[in-house]
Design an enzyme around this catalytic site. Structure first.
Site, PDB file in Angstrom:
ATOM      1  N   ARG A   1     -51.020  67.179  16.064  1.00 21.94           N
ATOM      2  CA  ARG A   1     -50.597  67.069  17.464  1.00 21.94           C
ATOM      3  C   ARG A   1     -49.214  66.447  17.554  1.00 21.94           C
ATOM      4  O   ARG A   1     -48.225  67.129  17.790  1.00 21.94           O
ATOM      5  CB  ARG A   1     -51.633  66.265  18.257  1.00 21.94           C
ATOM      6  CG  ARG A   1     -51.537  66.468  19.780  1.00 21.94           C
ATOM      7  CD  ARG A   1     -50.479  65.630  20.466  1.00 21.94           C
ATOM      8  NE  ARG A   1     -50.707  64.198  20.352  1.00 21.94           N
ATOM      9  CZ  ARG A   1     -49.854  63.283  20.806  1.00 21.94           C
ATOM     10  NH1 ARG A   1     -48.715  63.648  21.389  1.00 21.94           N
ATOM     11  NH2 ARG A   1     -50.101  61.990  20.643  1.00 21.94           N
TER      12      ARG A   1
ATOM     13  N   GLU B   1     -49.172  55.457  27.626  1.00 26.48           N
ATOM     14  CA  GLU B   1     -47.831  55.949  27.304  1.00 26.48           C
ATOM     15  C   GLU B   1     -46.753  54.926  27.704  1.00 26.48           C
ATOM     16  O   GLU B   1     -46.814  54.345  28.776  1.00 26.48           O
ATOM     17  CB  GLU B   1     -47.570  57.281  28.023  1.00 26.48           C
ATOM     18  CG  GLU B   1     -46.252  57.919  27.631  1.00 26.48           C
ATOM     19  CD  GLU B   1     -45.984  59.227  28.366  1.00 26.48           C
ATOM     20  OE1 GLU B   1     -45.079  59.963  27.951  1.00 26.48           O
ATOM     21  OE2 GLU B   1     -46.678  59.493  29.373  1.00 26.48           O
TER      22      GLU B   1
END
Length: 542
Positions: free
Chosen positions: A15, A145
């Protein structure tokens, strides 16, 4: 040091690693890498894709989840998803995935300027997403994030988010240094603050390598309570990449008491496959997996190793499925030469060894790479009046290369004093040369090695009139390499081939190789030419 607790390794090569510029794995390649990571290397978890990216991504995830379901690994396969209920979750259900890594905003700056929402609005969106995922039987982990900037600039918000996630009981909370901006002291401070405040939570740390601090940051995160680490094979990832799996494993095993369940002697194998599939070359000096990292160049090191392994450390190459080498060059010294001679079973007198060493130093000064296979020739050159005695050599050749016509070669070879002549055409000049050579050797009932690799390079800084080095790898019961140096790359390849002919000739003369020699002679000499020298040399040399 640690307290023997288990550290999870989640590898995200498929990923985050695929975000490396220019890297895009095929679905079948993704499956092969997933199999190696879980079955051979035995990482704890793998992150394989981002939801809703493409049809190719869906196909790749389906291949992996179908295989993982059969093998009982489905809970180890994770997919990055977004706070977009129900889109990402429905995509995961279709792909057969059961573990979601939900991407939330870990800094107030990202939340305000990218999502343009308040913290309460974002928290409610997360709650709805987690509830829907659970209704579909999906386990939820959560990424924060830009967590590193959040801790620096909006700590109250970031800590509130962690508290909220703890309340709704997500499986793991994952702390990424998204921009690779933290230094080890900050990692130590931030992670300790969080793990102390939330001792019952499982936290992962996701490092990036922009300042070349990813492994150091990983170590600090673990020392301060992190339960899981994210890595990529060969440190793949956008910009400067992620924390490299191979280095993280070595550091955790050698500098902590924490348990990891990985099979480290499979690292090199997995690294080379990912290198092949990604097209991203591994630097020669890259720790653990680089070509040169277990090669001793300085003679003093080889001398110490001979006496009592004085220059060994805990990073023994055998741990990673590799072997220590001793380079031959201008800094080699006698000890390096002795190590390579031992490999060949050759013994020299003291004065002979001195002369051979001096010759290798001279070659090193000219920046020529000297290999173990070169040593018999260097010895011959030194001991026999600076002239290599060759029983087999190219007496002459004439080549043509015309537009619209196949290249041709007229070849004259001398083999133990007898001359042989043949001509042939081919797909390129070297191909034509090899076809003619095969004819000569077939006429004598002899087989040539299979060509397995063909590499052409120009010395650094070389111009159009520079020497070209051709290194050819051969398979003749054992793998060995020969090289040629010339301003013409075809001639350089021919010189490398001539060296190969003399090496196998010497092999035949060695009594210990008689059985191999007889077996080779008894093989059918009429087989197709591809079985003699293979067909894998580069078309750039034709």
């Amino acid at each position: 040091m640690g307290t023997h607790r288990k550290i999870e390794i989640m590898d995200t090569t498929l990923r985050d690693g695929e975000q490396t510029s220019g890297v895009s794995f095929l679905p079948s390649e993704k499956l092969q890498i997933a199999k190696l990571l879980l079955e051979e290397l035995k990482v704890d978890r793998i992150e394989v894709a981002s939801a809703r990216v493409s049809e190719g991504e869906m196909e790749g995830v389906k291949k992996i989840t179908q295989w993982a379901a059969e093998k009982g690994y489905l809970d180890k396969v994770e997919v990055l998803a977004f706070v977009d209920t129900p889109a990402s979750i429905n995509w995961m259900v279709e792909a057969g995935a059961k573990v979601m890594n939900l991407l939330t905003k870990g800094s107030l700056n990202h939340l305000t300027h990218q999502l343009k929402k308040t913290p309460d609005q974002h928290f409610e969106d997360i709650r709805a997403c987690v509830k829907y995922a659970r209704s579909k039987g999906i386990t939820v982990n959560v990424y924060l994030e830009d967590w590193s900037n959040g801790m620096r600039n909006s700590m109250d918000y970031t800590m509130d988010l962690i508290s909220f996630l703890n309340e709704i009981r997500v499986r793991r909370i994952m702390l990424p240094d998204t921009l690779g901006l933290l230094h080890p002291r900050e990692v130590s401070h931030f992670v300790k603050l969080i793990t102390t405040e939330f001792p019952d939570c499982h936290f992962d740390f996701h490092a990036h390598n922009d300042y070349d601090l990813s492994v150091a940051n990983v170590l600090e995160a673990i020392y301060n309570g992190i339960a899981g680490i994210h890595t990529t094979v060969n440190g793949l990832g956008e910009r400067a990449g992620n924390a490299p799996l191979e280095s993280v494993i070595a550091v955790l095993k050698d500098f902590t008491d924490y348990r990891i369940g990985l099979n480290e002697n499979k690292i090199y194998r997995v690294s080379k496959l990912v290198e092949q599939f990604s097209g991203q070359h591994i630097p020669a000096n890259k720790p653990v997996v680089g070509e040169n990292v277990f090669t001793q160049t300085a003679g003093i090191h080889a001398d110490g190793d001979n006496k009592k392994n004085l220059y060994f450390n805990d990073l023994l190459p055998e741990r990673f499925g590799r072997q220590r080498k001793y380079a031959l060059g201008k800094t080699s010294g006698k000890a390096n030469i002795l190590k390579n001679l031992q490999e060949l079973g050759i013994s020299l007198e003291k004065d002979e060894l001195t002369k051979v060493t001096q010759k290798i130093i001279e070659l090193g000064d000219r920046k020529e790479r000297v290999t173990t296979e070169d040593l018999p020739y260097i010895i011959s050159d030194v001991l026999q009046n600076n002239s290599i005695t060759k029983d087999i050599f190219i007496e002459g050749y004439h080549m043509t290369h015309s537009r619209g016509l196949k290249p041709t070669v007229q070849l004259k070879m001398s083999i133990h004093g007898k001359s042989f002549e043949e001509h042939s055409s081919g797909d390129g000049q070297y191909d034509a040369f090899m076809r003619a050579l095969v004819k000569i050797y077939k006429s004598q009932g002899m087989q040539l090695p299979k060509l397995t690799d063909y590499h052409v390079s120009i010395p650094p800084g070389g111009k159009t009139d520079a020497f070209v080095e051709t290194v050819i790898t051969w398979d003749y019961g054992r793998i060995f390499k020969t090289k040629g140096l010339d301003s013409d790359q075809t001639v350089a390849a021919m010189m490398a081939t001539e060296k190969m002919l003399n090496i196998i000739d010497k092999m035949h003369k060695n009594p210990s190789d008689k059985a191999i020699f007889q077996e080779l002679k008894n093989q059918n000499p009429e087989q197709d030419k591809e079985n003699f020298y293979g067909n894998e040399y580069s078309t750039t040399a034709r």
